[in-house]
Design a protein around this motif. Structure first.
Motif, mmCIF file in Angstrom:
data_model
loop_
_atom_site.group_PDB
_atom_site.id
_atom_site.type_symbol
_atom_site.label_atom_id
_atom_site.label_comp_id
_atom_site.label_asym_id
_atom_site.label_seq_id
_atom_site.Cartn_x
_atom_site.Cartn_y
_atom_site.Cartn_z
ATOM 1 N N ASP A 476 0.926 67.647 -0.432
ATOM 2 C CA ASP A 476 2.175 67.914 -1.157
ATOM 3 C C ASP A 476 3.251 66.880 -0.807
ATOM 4 O O ASP A 476 3.993 66.427 -1.682
ATOM 5 C CB ASP A 476 2.680 69.320 -0.846
ATOM 6 C CG ASP A 476 1.833 70.406 -1.503
ATOM 7 O OD1 ASP A 476 1.060 70.073 -2.423
ATOM 8 O OD2 ASP A 476 1.934 71.569 -1.089
ATOM 9 N N HIS A 479 2.297 63.649 -2.438
ATOM 10 C CA HIS A 479 2.466 63.778 -3.889
ATOM 11 C C HIS A 479 3.931 63.619 -4.291
ATOM 12 O O HIS A 479 4.252 62.925 -5.265
ATOM 13 C CB HIS A 479 1.919 65.128 -4.352
ATOM 14 C CG HIS A 479 1.909 65.310 -5.837
ATOM 15 N ND1 HIS A 479 2.978 65.857 -6.530
ATOM 16 C CD2 HIS A 479 0.968 64.989 -6.766
ATOM 17 C CE1 HIS A 479 2.692 65.882 -7.823
ATOM 18 N NE2 HIS A 479 1.483 65.359 -7.995
ATOM 19 N N ARG A 480 4.830 64.245 -3.548
ATOM 20 C CA ARG A 480 6.263 64.114 -3.871
ATOM 21 C C ARG A 480 6.725 62.665 -3.729
ATOM 22 O O ARG A 480 7.521 62.166 -4.535
ATOM 23 C CB ARG A 480 7.096 65.028 -2.966
ATOM 24 C CG ARG A 480 7.112 66.479 -3.396
ATOM 25 C CD ARG A 480 8.173 67.281 -2.652
ATOM 26 N NE ARG A 480 7.901 67.400 -1.234
ATOM 27 C CZ ARG A 480 7.101 68.333 -0.712
ATOM 28 N NH1 ARG A 480 6.489 69.208 -1.508
ATOM 29 N NH2 ARG A 480 6.910 68.413 0.593
ATOM 30 N N LYS A 483 5.222 60.608 -6.602
ATOM 31 C CA LYS A 483 5.897 60.977 -7.849
ATOM 32 C C LYS A 483 7.258 60.288 -7.945
ATOM 33 O O LYS A 483 7.621 59.727 -8.988
ATOM 34 C CB LYS A 483 6.062 62.498 -7.911
ATOM 35 C CG LYS A 483 6.647 63.053 -9.204
ATOM 36 C CD LYS A 483 6.577 64.587 -9.187
ATOM 37 C CE LYS A 483 7.010 65.169 -10.521
ATOM 38 N NZ LYS A 483 8.456 65.059 -10.756
ATOM 39 N N THR A 537 -1.984 59.737 -5.517
ATOM 40 C CA THR A 537 -1.896 60.641 -4.362
ATOM 41 C C THR A 537 -3.255 60.782 -3.698
ATOM 42 O O THR A 537 -3.378 60.715 -2.467
ATOM 43 C CB THR A 537 -1.382 62.019 -4.809
ATOM 44 O OG1 THR A 537 -0.091 61.884 -5.393
ATOM 45 C CG2 THR A 537 -1.302 62.979 -3.627
ATOM 46 N N GLU A 637 9.973 64.032 6.023
ATOM 47 C CA GLU A 637 9.085 65.172 5.768
ATOM 48 C C GLU A 637 7.869 65.132 6.680
ATOM 49 O O GLU A 637 7.401 66.180 7.158
ATOM 50 C CB GLU A 637 8.652 65.173 4.303
ATOM 51 C CG GLU A 637 9.755 65.547 3.325
ATOM 52 C CD GLU A 637 9.205 65.920 1.965
ATOM 53 O OE1 GLU A 637 8.346 66.828 1.900
ATOM 54 O OE2 GLU A 637 9.618 65.303 0.964
#
Length: 670
Positions: A476, A479-480, A483, A537, A637
């Motif tokens: 995740d 992916h963020r 993106k 990703t 993150e």
């Protein structure tokens, strides 16, 4: 006259210096400078390791917005040509604009090399004729440098290379990496040679002797495994958090070739398989890809490679416990189903055969094919089809570091005709290619995407599955990040469809990585932003987190050989009640096979001192503010996730560290 202030940064790495003459030309939208010899008061010391040197380039008038710089170096008379590794060139224009030109590569010849600015440009956004021309020249050269080759029919294609020195300099190991890699490889085996083990073709006569070899190199987890390897709880735990967390799946109906009965596994009638399956408590591991593969011959002795079926049950205290093992695929009178209620040695020997099969399934399918070979395909296609100025190159190139060389070394020293894996593992040689071909035919796009893979295997809710928990969060976060980067450059689906370089990249992957097998689900072109983001990703996750998950724990779980025998030299038992400790010792691999396996697993589990953790980018390929901000957010993150994993691990007997972002390398580099 107008002046351009030029600053050249030479990398702070071993052998990065040049004592050749360096020349530069600035190319702008409205003209270009003369080719300028970068000579100053510092002389040749301007381009030594770690140096920053400033120069002035004068032009009769402004040449407009800079498009590229041309660099070349020429050797001095009577001096040899050397290699130079510049990090970047910065140029301040007369108008006050600052342009950064990332380089981060070796310049080894006297040819002219063109470098674009740090602002990423897709092919449809590159509207200057010299810019487009430089893209074409770069890709023409790259197609010559990075050529496809076929190692074996039915396997993903690889880069054609004869030896490490024929690799382009930009993808070779650093001096530090090279030195440490071969030192670790040499000392690991030398230590065992000095003990007279690497050439001993005899069987082990007791476990104490194995322990004396094992104690020369240990880790906290390998020591835990040595103490608990006979226990069913550790056997089951490894399917969740060992080096092969990809095989296990929830069982909703028994395979027809695995005739386990309620009486076998619930002798006191306390439950039934149907009820336990309905509750989601029964799990299956099926090694069918190994069935019929030709086993090896080692030290003149035939080896044995089984294709077991294993049934496991989640216990009330949330442990995963094996409840039935069948060592061959087809049920028969001489293929008994082993149970925990059997004699100690019958049950232990059955588990040893399973763990040996798991070694081959893990090494060939989960590790070699699904991370190393696919990462090489992604990298070769990137370098053949995507120029340095493209945002995809800037995003992915840190995740390709060292992959080509480590794979070349694997082909030469591990899986070649005289490689360690070929000579000393049960699945080496002919069996290896058979298993790899079967494995590739079973690879699907969804199985490379962790959330889909977990769902397909029905593993969403089983407790203590840390590979799943950490992997889903890492996916995740990646992916963020992906993106955010891609949406900055592609504003809609039509822009994705317009990008011919991007489309060639994915088509090459489809054709050379997955051999044009539509059943794999791998796309051969991108039509939407969502498709592009998901695929990129997956590429980053595969080369970083997934590789760490299936590589870093190899010595932890394989260093104590009886837990992961790389080969077995006696056939599986055909009836119960005949096994003993002597049976087990005579089945385990010979002393030299054990030594080779230990040394190799130790090597493949070691971090280099120039290890780069996930999300750290020592090279500044992006210059725009937006992607730079996204990189910082990505790193924050990852820091939060790392702290959460460390906090959880404090309360675990066996900490799961392999997907801690601080322990995950950016690329397949070992």
């Amino acid at each position: 006259m107008v002046n351009y202030d030029v600053t050249v940064f030479t990398a702070n790495r071993i052998a990065a210096s040049t004592f050749n003459n360096v020349f530069i030309k600035l190319v702008g939208r409205d003209g270009e400078s003369e080719r300028k010899w970068l000579i100053g008061l510092r002389g040749a010391s301007a381009f030594v390791k770690g140096a920053t040197a400033s120069f002035t380039v004068s032009c009769p008038a402004s040449i407009g917005k800079l498009v590229l710089v041309e660099l070349d170096k020429q050797r001095l008379l009577l001096f040899p040509e050397d290699s130079w590794f510049p990090d970047k060139v910065e140029v301040k224009s007369p108008e006050g604009d600052i342009y950064t030109f990332p380089i981060y590569r070796w310049i080894t010849d006297s040819e002219v090399h063109r470098f674009r600015g740090g602002a990423a440009l897709t092919v449809f956004a590159d509207d200057h004729h010299l810019g487009r021309y430089s893209r074409q020249l770069e890709l023409q050269q790259r197609k010559d440098d990075y050529r496809w080759d076929v190692y074996a029919e039915g396997l993903p294609h690889n880069m054609k290379v004869d030896d490490p020195l024929s690799l382009p300099c930009e993808v070779r190991f650093s001096f530090t990496k090279t030195t440490e890699f071969f030192f670790t490889a040499g000392t690991g085996l030398t230590e065992l040679q000095l003990k007279g083990l690497s050439d001993c073709e005899e069987s082990w006569t007791n476990f104490e002797d194995i322990d004396r070899v094992f104690c020369c190199k240990t880790t906290p987890i390998s020591e835990y495994v040595q103490r608990h390897w006979k226990e069913d709880a550790l056997f089951g735990y490894q399917y969740l958090n060992g080096v092969n967390p990809m095989l296990i799946r929830r069982c909703t109906a028994l395979p027809q070739n695995f005739p386990v009965t309620d009486k076998m596994v619930f002798p006191h009638g306390q439950s039934s398989l149907d009820n336990e399956m309905k509750r989601g408590n029964i799990f299956l591991c099926d090694y069918k890809r190994l069935d019929g593969a030709q086993p090896n011959t080692i030290n003149g002795k035939k080896q044995y490679l089984m294709a077991p079926l294993v049934l496991l049950q989640k216990s009330p205290d949330d442990k995963l416990m094996p409840i039935a093992i069948q060592l061959k695929q087809e049920p028969a009178d001489d293929n008994p189903i082993f149970l925990p209620t059997d004699s100690e040695y019958d049950w232990l020997l059955a588990k040893i055969f399973v763990r040996s099969a798991d070694f081959s399934e893990h090494q060939l399918n989960v590790h070699l094919l699904r991370t190393h070979l696919l990462a090489e395909v992604f990298a070769v296609s990137l370098l053949r089809n995507i120029p340095m100025v493209h945002p995809l190159y800037k995003l992915l190139i840190p995740h390709m570091r060292y992959t080509m060389q480590i794979n070349f070394l694997a082909r030469r020293t591990l899986i070649s005709e005289d490689g360690v894996f070929t000579r000393f593992s049960a699945s080496g040689g002919e069996g290896m290619v058979t298993i790899l071909r079967r494995s590739l035919s079973s690879v699907t796009y969804s199985s490379l995407c962790i959330s889909e893979d977990i769902a397909e295997r029905g593993m969403e809710s089983i407790p203590n599955y840390y590979y799943r928990d950490d992997g889903l969060r890492l996916w995740d976060i990646i992916h963020r990040f992906v993106k955010g980067i891609l949406e900055f450059y592609y504003k809609n689906d039509s822009k994705v469809q317009q990008d011919s370089e991007l489309q060639k990249w994915i088509l090459d992957i489809f054709e050379h990585g997955f051999l044009s097998q539509e059943c794999s689900g791998i796309p051969d072109r991108f039509t939407t932003m969502a498709e592009l983001i998901k695929f990129v990703t997956m590429v980053i996750f595969t080369g970083s987190a997934q590789h760490a998950a299936v590589n870093s724990g190899q010595f932890d779980y394989g260093g104590w050989m009886p837990n992961t025998p790389i080969s077995l030299k006696r056939p599986p038992p055909t009836e119960k009640g005949k096994s003993s400790e002597d049976t087990i010792l005579s089945t385990l691999p010979d002393v030299n096979v054990t030594a080779q396996g230990m040394a190799t697993m130790w090597l493949l589990s070691q971090q280099s001192s120039d290890f780069v953790p996930l999300g750290q980018y020592p090279e500044d390929h992006f210059s725009e503010q937006a992607p730079c901000d996204l990189i910082k957010e990505f790193q924050k993150e990852l820091e939060v996730l790392s702290a959460a994993i460390k906090a959880r691990n404090k309360h675990l007997k066996v900490p799961y560290t392999y997907m801690d972002p601080e322990e995950v390398e950016n690329s397949v580099a070992i």
